[in-house]
Design a protein around this motif. Structure first.
Motif, PDB file in Angstrom:
ATOM      1  N   LEU A 103       0.835  -1.208   0.000  1.00  0.00           N
ATOM      2  CA  LEU A 103       0.000   0.000   0.000  1.00  0.00           C
ATOM      3  C   LEU A 103       0.867   1.256   0.000  1.00  0.00           C
ATOM      4  CD1 LEU A 103      -2.539  -1.028   2.787  1.00  0.00           C
ATOM      5  CD2 LEU A 103      -3.065  -0.794   0.351  1.00  0.00           C
ATOM      6  N   GLN A 155      -2.130   5.663   2.456  1.00  0.00           N
ATOM      7  CA  GLN A 155      -3.223   4.758   2.805  1.00  0.00           C
ATOM      8  C   GLN A 155      -3.119   4.313   4.262  1.00  0.00           C
ATOM      9  OE1 GLN A 155      -5.386   3.891  -0.073  1.00  0.00           O
ATOM     10  NE2 GLN A 155      -6.629   3.848   1.774  1.00  0.00           N
ATOM     11  N   GLU A 213       0.448   5.421  -6.833  1.00  0.00           N
ATOM     12  CA  GLU A 213      -0.266   4.261  -6.275  1.00  0.00           C
ATOM     13  C   GLU A 213       0.706   3.159  -5.877  1.00  0.00           C
ATOM     14  OE1 GLU A 213      -3.595   4.095  -5.571  1.00  0.00           O
ATOM     15  OE2 GLU A 213      -3.431   6.218  -6.026  1.00  0.00           O
ATOM     16  N   ALA A 235       3.546   0.997  -3.834  1.00  0.00           N
ATOM     17  CA  ALA A 235       3.661   0.690  -2.406  1.00  0.00           C
ATOM     18  C   ALA A 235       4.780   1.511  -1.761  1.00  0.00           C
ATOM     19  CB  ALA A 235       3.937  -0.798  -2.239  1.00  0.00           C
TER      20      ALA A 235
END
Ligand code: MG
Length: 424
Positions: free
Chosen positions: A143, A147, A394, A396
């Motif tokens: 992630l 997030q 987006e 990780a």
């Protein structure tokens, strides 16, 4: 190995069981291991550093794990002395689970209560480690860091360009060219410095009471810059905490007609009552925070209503979670956050993850306009600012990876480059 995914971690943890258990047990194990609530098991194995000089001195931190995931962090400004401090922290990190970030942070912070862990270089060094742990957590869980900090409240983060190193001199062609360059890059906000140690109107080399001549020069700089930018570009002004309270108050008053985004550190930040008095005396918004550490440092500023805007430096103030906590404290006073940021794309992107997650974000600094080659080649992803905004990736973790060949061009001569520490 850096690209280790959650799926591969799960696979690694399940396969050895198949030889030991019957089918129902295997099925239960697979069920358990496949659960989205199953977390990867990691251990910190090593911490290494590299030192660079770009806008000041920065220390880059890498935290290594037994699963091949490596996290990266960056410290700045109070970074002198960070390398031996980080080496001393390694004793409290190796063998620990890097995903327990708060526990690691508190273990190191509280162990340093008698060693200066209230702020300064100690907390700056801890900040670099903390950021690297967030990068590991994101990569291990698949992630982006935002997030894990509560999720996005915005997809992109507004950036302002600090051209502080170049004086904005009225009528000067170089200054006009710089203003045009900042506009062409698409920025919607800019900042300049008005403190000038070499001002010919200055009477004393030590005392910072601004003379009438100095104040006239400051106002002229702001007037020239303000008139050169279109009205829709916001302008902030920095005094670097160099002046006394009388000077700060006079300058804030004189600059009122320019409707600044903020006036930064008109006095040093230690005497919060003095900062509050200046704020109370003017309609110019007052901002400070880059030299304040931890929630504990910001508490009195909020309680005394000493500023209109806070500007913690997320590569100094205690890390990304601490930054989120400071921002949340500010939010309860309806105070917006405009982080000070003078680091590489790694620190800038780490800062942007917090800015994406907090409701009360205003604008984030960028200070590398004088180092475009280093800036563009520092990370493998290249340019991260598009038209004055950073769009959150987006990917990780922090979502950018150092390009060592590019970054090494700023290596402090003779310093180690992520080499293992000598074992004592
Ligand atoms: Mg400043």
């Amino acid at each position: 190995m850096n690209e280790l995914t959650r799926r591969s971690l799960v696979r690694n943890s399940v396969l050895p069981l198949t030889g030991m258990l019957g089918l129902p047990s295997i099925s239960a194990a697979v069920e358990q291991a496949s659960s989205p609530y199953r977390r990867p098991k990691l251990k910190i194995t090593e911490v290494r550093t590299a030192e660079v000089r770009v806008h000041g001195y920065q220390v880059h931190v890498r935290v290594y794990t037994d699963q091949g995931i490596v996290g990266q962090g960056e410290t700045t400004d109070a970074a002198e002395g960070n390398v031996p401090l980080i080496r001393s922290f390694a004793r409290m990190l190796v063998g620990q689970d890097p995903l327990n970030i708060e526990a690691a942070f508190e273990r190191i912070r509280t162990s340093g209560i008698f060693a200066g862990a209230q702020g300064g270089q100690y907390i700056t060094a801890l900040t670099g480690v903390e950021i690297a742990l967030w990068d590991i957590a994101g990569k291990a869980l698949g992630l982006p860091v935002y997030q894990l900090l509560g999720g996005k409240v915005r997809d992109r983060v507004r950036i302002y360009c600090d051209s502080g190193a170049r004086e904005m001199t009225p009528g000067d062609e170089g200054s006009k060219a710089r203003i045009k360059e900042i506009q062409d890059l698409g920025f919607t906000a800019a900042k300049i410095d008005i403190d000038d140690a070499r001002d010919p109107a200055r009477f004393d080399r030590v005392n910072w009471t601004a003379s009438n001549g100095e104040i006239e020069h400051m106002v002229a700089k702001v007037a020239f810059t303000r008139e050169s930018y279109p009205k829709n570009i916001d302008l902030a002004v920095d005094m670097h905490g160099r002046y006394d309270a009388t000077s700060g108050k006079r300058v804030a008053k004189e600059l009122e007609p320019f409707k600044l985004l903020w006036l930064e550190e008109p006095v040093p930040p230690e005497n919060i009552d003095a900062m509050r008095d200046i704020r109370a005396s003017t309609s110019t918004p007052i901002c400070c925070g880059e030299n304040i550490f931890l929630r504990h440092g910001f508490r009195e500023i909020f309680e005394k209503h000493a500023v209109d805007i806070v500007m913690p430096d997320f590569q100094k103030c205690g890390g990304l979670l601490e930054a989120r906590k400071i921002a949340d404290m500010a939010h309860t006073y309806y105070i917006p956050v405009a982080p000070h940021a003078v680091t590489s794309p790694i620190g800038m992107m780490a800062t942007a993850h917090v800015c994406a997650a907090i409701p009360n974000f205003l604008v984030q600094e960028w200070h590398w306009i004088d180092s475009p080659e280093l800036w563009r080649n520092w990370v493998k992803e290249g340019e991260i600012i598009q038209k004055g905004f950073i769009t959150l990736p987006e990917r990780a973790g922090i979502g950018v990876e150092m390009n060592d060949d590019g970054a090494r061009k700023a290596q402090v001569p003779g310093s180690p480059w992520f080499e293992p520490a000598a074992r004592g």
